[in-house]
Design an enzyme around this catalytic site. Structure first.
Site, PDB file in Angstrom:
ATOM      1  N   THR A  60       9.591  -0.005  -4.266  1.00 59.50           N
ATOM      2  CA  THR A  60       9.581  -1.325  -4.305  1.00 59.50           C
ATOM      3  C   THR A  60       8.607  -1.578  -4.691  1.00 59.50           C
ATOM      4  O   THR A  60       6.829  -1.302  -4.174  1.00 59.50           O
ATOM      5  CB  THR A  60       9.946  -1.531  -2.945  1.00 59.50           C
ATOM      6  OG1 THR A  60      11.859  -0.775  -3.282  1.00 59.50           O
ATOM      7  CG2 THR A  60      10.476  -3.290  -3.535  1.00 59.50           C
TER       8      THR A  60
ATOM      9  N   ALA B   6       1.747   1.130  -2.422  1.00 60.74           N
ATOM     10  CA  ALA B   6       1.091   0.788  -1.494  1.00 60.74           C
ATOM     11  C   ALA B   6       0.573  -0.638  -1.643  1.00 60.74           C
ATOM     12  O   ALA B   6      -0.401  -0.702  -2.346  1.00 60.74           O
ATOM     13  CB  ALA B   6       0.602   2.267  -0.659  1.00 60.74           C
ATOM     14  N   ASP B   7      -0.208  -1.132  -0.053  1.00 62.26           N
ATOM     15  CA  ASP B   7      -1.157  -2.189  -0.596  1.00 62.26           C
ATOM     16  C   ASP B   7      -2.072  -1.821   0.287  1.00 62.26           C
ATOM     17  O   ASP B   7      -2.771  -2.292  -0.217  1.00 62.26           O
ATOM     18  CB  ASP B   7      -0.286  -2.938   1.031  1.00 62.26           C
ATOM     19  CG  ASP B   7       0.791  -3.621   0.893  1.00 62.26           C
ATOM     20  OD1 ASP B   7       1.336  -5.090   0.314  1.00 62.26           O
ATOM     21  OD2 ASP B   7       2.131  -3.307   1.326  1.00 62.26           O
TER      22      ASP B   7
ATOM     23  N   GLY C 111       6.051  -5.347   0.234  1.00 66.74           N
ATOM     24  CA  GLY C 111       6.950  -6.004  -0.828  1.00 66.74           C
ATOM     25  C   GLY C 111       8.117  -6.466   0.407  1.00 66.74           C
ATOM     26  O   GLY C 111       8.737  -6.422   0.439  1.00 66.74           O
TER      27      GLY C 111
ATOM     28  N   ASP D  14       6.074   6.137  -5.461  1.00 65.37           N
ATOM     29  CA  ASP D  14       6.579   4.330  -4.629  1.00 65.37           C
ATOM     30  C   ASP D  14       4.690   3.776  -4.355  1.00 65.37           C
ATOM     31  O   ASP D  14       3.383   4.510  -4.532  1.00 65.37           O
ATOM     32  CB  ASP D  14       6.597   4.430  -2.888  1.00 65.37           C
ATOM     33  CG  ASP D  14       7.104   3.268  -2.754  1.00 65.37           C
ATOM     34  OD1 ASP D  14       7.065   1.816  -2.929  1.00 65.37           O
ATOM     35  OD2 ASP D  14       7.946   3.145  -1.213  1.00 65.37           O
TER      36      ASP D  14
ATOM     37  N   GLU E 212      11.506   2.913   2.743  1.00 64.78           N
ATOM     38  CA  GLU E 212      10.443   3.327   2.057  1.00 64.78           C
ATOM     39  C   GLU E 212      10.605   4.528   2.981  1.00 64.78           C
ATOM     40  O   GLU E 212       9.968   5.601   2.129  1.00 64.78           O
ATOM     41  CB  GLU E 212       9.120   2.149   1.865  1.00 64.78           C
ATOM     42  CG  GLU E 212      10.069   1.157   0.460  1.00 64.78           C
ATOM     43  CD  GLU E 212       8.558   0.064   1.039  1.00 64.78           C
ATOM     44  OE1 GLU E 212       8.338  -0.341  -0.756  1.00 64.78           O
ATOM     45  OE2 GLU E 212       8.501   0.142   1.347  1.00 64.78           O
TER      46      GLU E 212
ATOM     47  N   LYS F 146       2.328  -0.373   4.317  1.00 62.39           N
ATOM     48  CA  LYS F 146       2.755  -0.434   3.326  1.00 62.39           C
ATOM     49  C   LYS F 146       3.925  -1.787   4.015  1.00 62.39           C
ATOM     50  O   LYS F 146       4.034  -1.943   5.185  1.00 62.39           O
ATOM     51  CB  LYS F 146       3.528   0.641   2.950  1.00 62.39           C
ATOM     52  CG  LYS F 146       3.167   1.694   1.880  1.00 62.39           C
ATOM     53  CD  LYS F 146       4.417   2.791   1.502  1.00 62.39           C
ATOM     54  CE  LYS F 146       5.419   1.839   0.876  1.00 62.39           C
ATOM     55  NZ  LYS F 146       5.541   1.342  -0.838  1.00 62.39           N
TER      56      LYS F 146
END
Ligand code: 5RP
Length: 236
Positions: A31, A88-89, A102, A86, A108, A99
């Protein structure tokens, strides 16, 4: 030559990870804006005849993938996946992640844990020496959320982590609710020197549904930068 935009780098990372997708794979779909590039590129491959079956990590991703004609299922139907891709932040050199920016961290993490491999796609701006510049998202059950917040605060303080813990809100100031029906608290702790210990302590708090520290989950990180895509870990 000008530096590529963040969005261009996200797409490049997604394109590189797509190279690992093989026919008949069981895939998890992440996401966020980077994962959305992967879904978009995968959709084009599916339209060209690639056969895969996918489990999305959020309702948002489910809608995007369904609109592209990507075959979807659930972990109930397919409890083990080959690969999840996926975003990641934040990530560090040990492939530890933050993460949940979002809001999809719970699903996740469940999907990552159900997958043999997790490929993270990201741009170089998200690499840090020590995790924690990005506020750590924690998903909390709505029942007793204020008490849980206090508990998180005390637990963090016990590890020397002090900083605002803010309940995530929508633009209209109503509480942000995850796909699973929970709240999110964004914790600006600053540098998290012992992420494993914090992860363990947070997981032990009743009311904490999940936290955004992803440890020992990412097998490879595809890091897009001005010099192309670098792979951290094992993408074989
Ligand atoms: C969603 C996430 C995302 O992967 C993370 O927030 C990165 O998002 P983006 O690719 O938009 O920067 O963890 O819960």
């Amino acid at each position: 030559m000008s530096n590529p935009s963040a969005d261009t780098m996200k797409r490049e990372a997604a394109q590189a990870a797509l190279g690992a997708v093989e026919p008949n794979m069981k895939l998890g779909l992440g996401t966020g804006s980077t994962a959305a590039h992967f879904v978009d590129l995968l959709g084009a491959r599916v339209q060209a005849g690639l056969k895969v079956i996918c489990v999305p990590t959020s309702e948002r991703t489910r809608e995007q993938a369904a609109a592209l004609g990507i075959p979807l299922t659930t972990l109930d139907e397919l409890p083990e996946l080959d690969l999840v891709v996926d975003g990641a932040d934040e990530f560090d050199a040990s492939r530890r992640l933050i993460k949940g920016g979002g809001g999809a961290l719970l699903r996740e993490k469940i999907v990552a844990a159900a997958s043999k491999r997790m490929f993270v796609i990201t741009d170089a701006t998200k690499e840090v020496k020590t995790l924690g510049a990005f506020p750590l998202p924690i998903e909390v059950d709505r029942f007793g959320a204020q008490s849980t917040q206090l508990h998180i605060e005390r637990t963090a303080r016990g590890l020397g982590l002090i900083g605002p813990i803010i309940q995530r809100r929508n633009k209209d100031q109503t509480p942000y609710i995850t796909d699973g029906g929970h709240y999110i608290y964004d914790c600006s702790f600053g540098a998290i020197d012992a992420p494993e210990l914090l992860a363990e302590r947070l997981a032990a708090i009743p009311g904490v549904v999940e936290h955004g520290l992803f440890i020992d989950l990412a097998t490879a990180i595809f890091v897009a930068g001005s010099q192309g895509v670098r792979i951290l870990g094992n993408a074989a």
